[in-house]
Design an enzyme around this catalytic site. Sequence first.
Site, mmCIF file in Angstrom:
data_model
loop_
_atom_site.group_PDB
_atom_site.id
_atom_site.type_symbol
_atom_site.label_atom_id
_atom_site.label_comp_id
_atom_site.label_asym_id
_atom_site.label_seq_id
_atom_site.Cartn_x
_atom_site.Cartn_y
_atom_site.Cartn_z
ATOM 1 N N LYS A 79 52.356 46.711 50.049
ATOM 2 C CA LYS A 79 51.259 47.761 49.301
ATOM 3 C C LYS A 79 50.682 47.773 50.051
ATOM 4 O O LYS A 79 50.580 46.795 51.486
ATOM 5 C CB LYS A 79 51.125 46.585 48.354
ATOM 6 N N SER A 154 47.371 47.327 39.871
ATOM 7 C CA SER A 154 46.601 47.953 40.569
ATOM 8 C C SER A 154 48.293 47.908 42.330
ATOM 9 O O SER A 154 48.247 49.450 43.037
ATOM 10 C CB SER A 154 45.744 47.409 42.031
ATOM 11 N N SER A 178 49.024 42.402 38.731
ATOM 12 C CA SER A 178 48.905 43.922 39.859
ATOM 13 C C SER A 178 50.233 43.967 40.013
ATOM 14 O O SER A 178 50.342 44.942 40.203
ATOM 15 C CB SER A 178 47.829 43.972 41.212
HETATM 16 N N1 GLN Z 1 43.709 44.958 35.824
HETATM 17 C C1 GLN Z 1 43.448 43.680 36.855
HETATM 18 C C2 GLN Z 1 41.753 44.235 37.352
HETATM 19 O O1 GLN Z 1 41.961 45.201 37.459
HETATM 20 C C3 GLN Z 1 44.215 42.669 37.415
HETATM 21 C C4 GLN Z 1 44.078 43.576 39.042
HETATM 22 C C5 GLN Z 1 44.981 42.629 40.605
HETATM 23 O O2 GLN Z 1 45.713 41.988 39.698
HETATM 24 N N2 GLN Z 1 44.677 42.621 41.478
HETATM 25 O O3 GLN Z 1 41.061 43.457 38.201
#
Ligand code: GLN
Length: 493
Positions: A79, A154, A178
């Site tokens: 990532k 994400s 994410s």
């Molecule tokens: N969907 C969550 C957010 O927007 C989780 C993001 C993540 O785990 N990095 O914060």
Amino acid sequence: MPSSDLQTTADIRAAMSDGATAVDICTAYLERIATQDGPIHAFTHVAGERALQDAAEIDADGRGRDPVLPLAGVPIAIKDNICTQGMPTTASSRILAGFVPPYDATVVERLRAAGAVIVGKTNCDEFAMGSTTEHSACEPTHNPWDLTRVPGGSSGGSAAAVAARLAPIALGSDTGGSIRQPAAFCGIVGLKPTYGRVSRYGLLAFASSLDQIGPFALTVSDAAVLLTVIAGHDAADATSSAEAVPAFGARLAEPVAHPTIGVPWHLLEHGVDAGVRAAFDAALDVLRSQGATIVDILLPHSVYAVPTYYVVAPAEASSNLSRYDGVRFGYRAPANGDRSDLGEMYNRTRSGGFGDEVKRRIMLGTYALSAGYYDAYYVKAQQVRTLIRRDYDAAFERVDAVAMPTTPTAAFALGERSEDPLQMYAGDVFTASANLTGLPALSVPGGHDASGLPVGLQLVGRAFDEANLLRLGASYERDAAWWRDRPPVHTTV
Ligand code: GLN
């Protein structure tokens, strides 16, 4: 073995013991990426030459045949919020455009030492803030199961890459879901380890008390092997734990004897899609048929997980992101007018460098931490966080794991929620608690909904008990090997 049969790390290692070199394997994956990633856009950077050089080194020093290095010669996608020396790392943000870190994150250093070959960096929501990769400064990633849908986020690029077999394994980061949510949307395995299990050194920080790096893979076994390589104490991360790291892959074949699995049915009463619910019920039947007892549990404060998360995470983000000032690294807005005004430079750099969602989080977080509101929002959220953890502690006196769907719906259409942040945030209902409590949580492919889209089964375990969590996941997978279903291949050339 024909190159198209290479899927898991076991397939790759088998091909290598049959004579394939790490360079052959790397070439096969780079070829797949070149011909199939166009419509998916999982990668923001393909390492190409550098990957082939690394593979050649592994061939030269014989690591590819070393049985104690199960990842030697295995390609991996990383990532883009995890630092890779000599390769771009931008967290899919304009503010880090052109940034090439001078050092590797600890996880990357460990992967290299284990002989894994980094084939590229994957797309994500900017600074990991989002659930779809639509908040990337690059083009969004598309779900390989249906190109009109989001891959989740994400870490959507990493999940889509593994689902499309463009990399056998990948790393993501999970702050509120994410890793698990894109794993569910793409039909693969994703694990958020216990907070502290994996070093965060070299992870571009979003919310430091919630962030964890973790594996994506097609099978539980591959996720376990990858976790074993990246886990363990790191002097460079004071929050990393000294807890011993077992070989997580070693005892996966031994089922957990008569496990008791708790389901917080009260959290599933509203908002869960019928197809997701049906797949979840069927997954529980599989677990029952394997000797598990399913019991009803209460996690009363988990109904506040989403609002608690959306105070804590932006608060920490507002502080962490203050370092992007146009001075030390990345993008700086071009000079305009009075060049001596430093404040103006900050202002223009941050206004132009961050996307809308990141700005929204910085504003929310700054507000929640400001004098006069701090007690009402931030302190209150921390108190609720403790209550959520206590509910889990009480549940774990009776159960070995907690089961829930990973997400309330399967993958939705690109653009469908991008104008409605609250609807987007609501999708984190089943994932945010594991970050707030620090507990490990695994998403395994749990079947398909009526339109054939993958659905995830989530299992939450006791702190630092990834070993049993993975064993549970592995036994489910033995009788429900959904990972064998593959998304259609989309070729560009
Ligand atoms: N969907 C969550 C957010 O927007 C989780 C993001 C993540 O785990 N990095 O914060």
